[in-house]
Design an enzyme around this catalytic site. Structure first.
Site, mmCIF file in Angstrom:
data_model
loop_
_atom_site.group_PDB
_atom_site.id
_atom_site.type_symbol
_atom_site.label_atom_id
_atom_site.label_comp_id
_atom_site.label_asym_id
_atom_site.label_seq_id
_atom_site.Cartn_x
_atom_site.Cartn_y
_atom_site.Cartn_z
ATOM 1 N N ARG A 1 20.110 -0.196 -8.505
ATOM 2 C CA ARG A 1 19.226 -1.102 -8.926
ATOM 3 C C ARG A 1 19.713 -2.539 -8.404
ATOM 4 N NH1 ARG A 1 19.188 -2.905 -13.889
ATOM 5 N NH2 ARG A 1 19.546 -0.945 -14.820
ATOM 6 N N TYR B 1 -5.161 -12.151 -1.687
ATOM 7 C CA TYR B 1 -5.181 -10.742 -2.166
ATOM 8 C C TYR B 1 -5.641 -10.350 -3.363
ATOM 9 C CZ TYR B 1 -3.388 -6.298 -3.148
ATOM 10 O OH TYR B 1 -3.174 -4.745 -3.725
ATOM 11 N N LYS C 1 2.914 -3.618 5.018
ATOM 12 C CA LYS C 1 1.974 -3.934 6.053
ATOM 13 C C LYS C 1 2.636 -4.079 7.414
ATOM 14 C CE LYS C 1 -0.878 -3.715 2.777
ATOM 15 N NZ LYS C 1 -0.525 -4.483 1.584
ATOM 16 N N ASP D 1 2.721 -16.327 0.942
ATOM 17 C CA ASP D 1 2.640 -14.921 1.236
ATOM 18 C C ASP D 1 2.363 -14.859 2.585
ATOM 19 O OD1 ASP D 1 1.482 -12.455 1.710
ATOM 20 O OD2 ASP D 1 0.621 -12.262 -0.376
HETATM 21 C C1 LIG Z 1 -1.683 -10.297 1.463
HETATM 22 C C2 LIG Z 1 -1.060 -9.341 0.608
HETATM 23 N N1 LIG Z 1 -0.281 -9.579 -0.200
HETATM 24 C C3 LIG Z 1 0.438 -8.920 -1.182
HETATM 25 C C4 LIG Z 1 -0.095 -7.646 -1.217
HETATM 26 C C5 LIG Z 1 0.404 -6.579 -2.226
HETATM 27 O O1 LIG Z 1 1.306 -5.859 -1.614
HETATM 28 P P1 LIG Z 1 1.730 -4.250 -2.230
HETATM 29 O O2 LIG Z 1 0.348 -3.357 -1.786
HETATM 30 O O3 LIG Z 1 2.769 -3.703 -1.256
HETATM 31 O O4 LIG Z 1 2.027 -4.459 -3.598
HETATM 32 C C6 LIG Z 1 -1.020 -7.173 -0.442
HETATM 33 C C7 LIG Z 1 -1.852 -5.724 -0.499
HETATM 34 O O5 LIG Z 1 -2.402 -5.518 0.230
HETATM 35 C C8 LIG Z 1 -1.578 -8.058 0.531
HETATM 36 O O6 LIG Z 1 -2.555 -7.958 1.456
#
Ligand SMILES: Cc1ncc(COP(=O)(O)O)c(C=O)c1O
Length: 389
Positions: A46, A99, A196, A171
């Protein structure tokens, strides 16, 4: 070293004992100690694991940062960062088109602990300037945004925040470090859903934070260990494998997405195309300034409403109807009914996530097949071909 070389070689060397070219998966929860507290740098997975730490190191190098941390998901990265940096009474300024899961966590969880959350349209940096308050702790940006592919001027907003010693986070999931490097624009923290483009094969869930310098490092490391939203070594190894081809994949995603965006823009069944690589995108000049190319994501409004949108989703054969993005295979989804369902319907309408909006994640299949697939599906919604499903 250049990007594609870093992705393959940084922190990754042949194993000195066996000569194995590929780093092993250290699938272990714990590590033998020579004496109490005396070990080879790892004691419990961890708090650190060689496979996970290799991934974190490569990501830090690719983003041009100093410290990298990996998490069990992008949301895990977000939660850990917010727990580490916010106290009750702080104000968080956040883009209004982020998101859906970021919207859900900040409004439904972080707000419960006394953090004031304010969503604003960040496409005009002046809106950020006007919204800053004495208690503003962080400006959180997403660019391009999900699903409307709006851009925010990262350097300009960072400049505004830095004048007041406010933290900045981007992000960078949609662009990936191959297309956009926020830390080079002065940003403090880059957040990723490695699920992604970084993983790239739709087979892992993961997240990451990359920090520019030492000032936040202790807080992030402490909360990473304390909260425990860790990735497991096998997932990290898969992500490392995917990461080696990030540059090649992004080149292919971008070339195909541009071709499809141009095709869709001229199609009679399409009302609007959102793609930063198109000259018709309102922020195309900004895209050219801060991104290497337009990316692999396209959103479109089809002519008509939910009925036509649903028909398109059901008529495609190569695109798969699924959430997520950034994998080698092309995906299609309906943000209002899927990824952004958790956003209040009134807010969805206000920010433009309408019932005729469709989001495409363009994969790396042959673009001719993708175009033919969209062409036949659009024939169906134009009433020129019978629905087969
Ligand atoms: C732009 C963006 N940020 C963060 C996330 C969150 O990621 P996760 O699904 O890996 O928790 C997503 C998920 O679709 C996303 O599209």
């Amino acid at each position: 070293m250049q990007f594609k070389t870093i992705a393959i070689h940084s922190h990754q060397h042949p194993d000195p004992v066996t000569g194995a070219v590929i780093n092993p998966i250290y699938q272990t929860s714990t590590f033998a100690q020579e004496d109490a507290g005396v070990h080879k740098g790892w004691d419990y997975s961890r708090c650190g694991n060689p496979t996970v730490d290799t991934l974190a190191g490569v990501l830090a190098d690719l983003e041009g940062g100093k410290h990298g941390y990996c998490f069990s998901s992008g949301v895990g990265a977000l939660v850990t960062m917010c727990n580490a940096l916010f106290v009750p009474g702080d104000h968080l300024l956040i883009g209004d088109d982020v998101y859906g899961g970021t919207f859900r966590y900040t409004t439904k969880v972080l707000a419960k602990y006394g953090v004031e959350i304010e969503f604003i349209d960040m496409t005009d940096p002046q809106n950020v300037e006007k919204a800053i308050k004495p208690n503003t702790k962080m400006v959180y940006m997403e660019s391009p945004t999900n699903p409307l592919l709006k851009l925010v001027d990262i350097a300009a907003i960072n400049h505004i925040a830095k004048k007041r010693n406010i933290l900045t986070c981007v992000d960078n999931t949609f662009a990936s470090p191959y297309l956009q490097r926020p830390i080079e624009m002065g940003v403090d923290i880059v957040l990723h859903s490695t699920t992604k483009y970084i993983g790239g094969h739709s087979d892992v869930i993961g997240g990451a934070l990359v920090l520019k310098d030492d000032s936040l490092n202790d807080a992030i490391r402490f909360h990473r260990n304390t909260i425990g939203a860790n990735p497991d070594p096998f997932n990290s190894w898969l992500t490392l494998r995917g990461l080696k081809t990030l540059g090649l994949r992004m080149d292919a995603h971008c070339a195909s997405a541009l071709e499809l965006a141009q095709y869709l823009e001229n199609h009679e069944a399409i009302e609007t195309v959102f793609y930063p690589g198109l000259p018709s995108h309102p922020q195309h000049e900004l895209a050219k300034k801060q991104m290497k190319a337009g990316g692999g994501m396209i959103s479109v409004r089809v002519k008509g409403g939910e009925k036509e949108a649903r028909q398109l989703l059901k008529s495609v054969k190569v695109f798969t109807l699924a959430e997520s993005l950034g994998g080698v295979e092309s995906l299609i989804e309906h943000p209002a009914l899927m990824t952004h369902l958790s956003v209040d319907p009134k807010v969805r309408q206000e920010i433009g996530i309408t019932d005729n909006l469709i989001r495409l994640s363009v994969g790396i299949e042959d673009v001719a097949d993708l175009k033919a697939d969209l062409a036949q599906a659009l024939q169906v919604i134009s009433g020129k071909a019978p629905a087969t499903v």
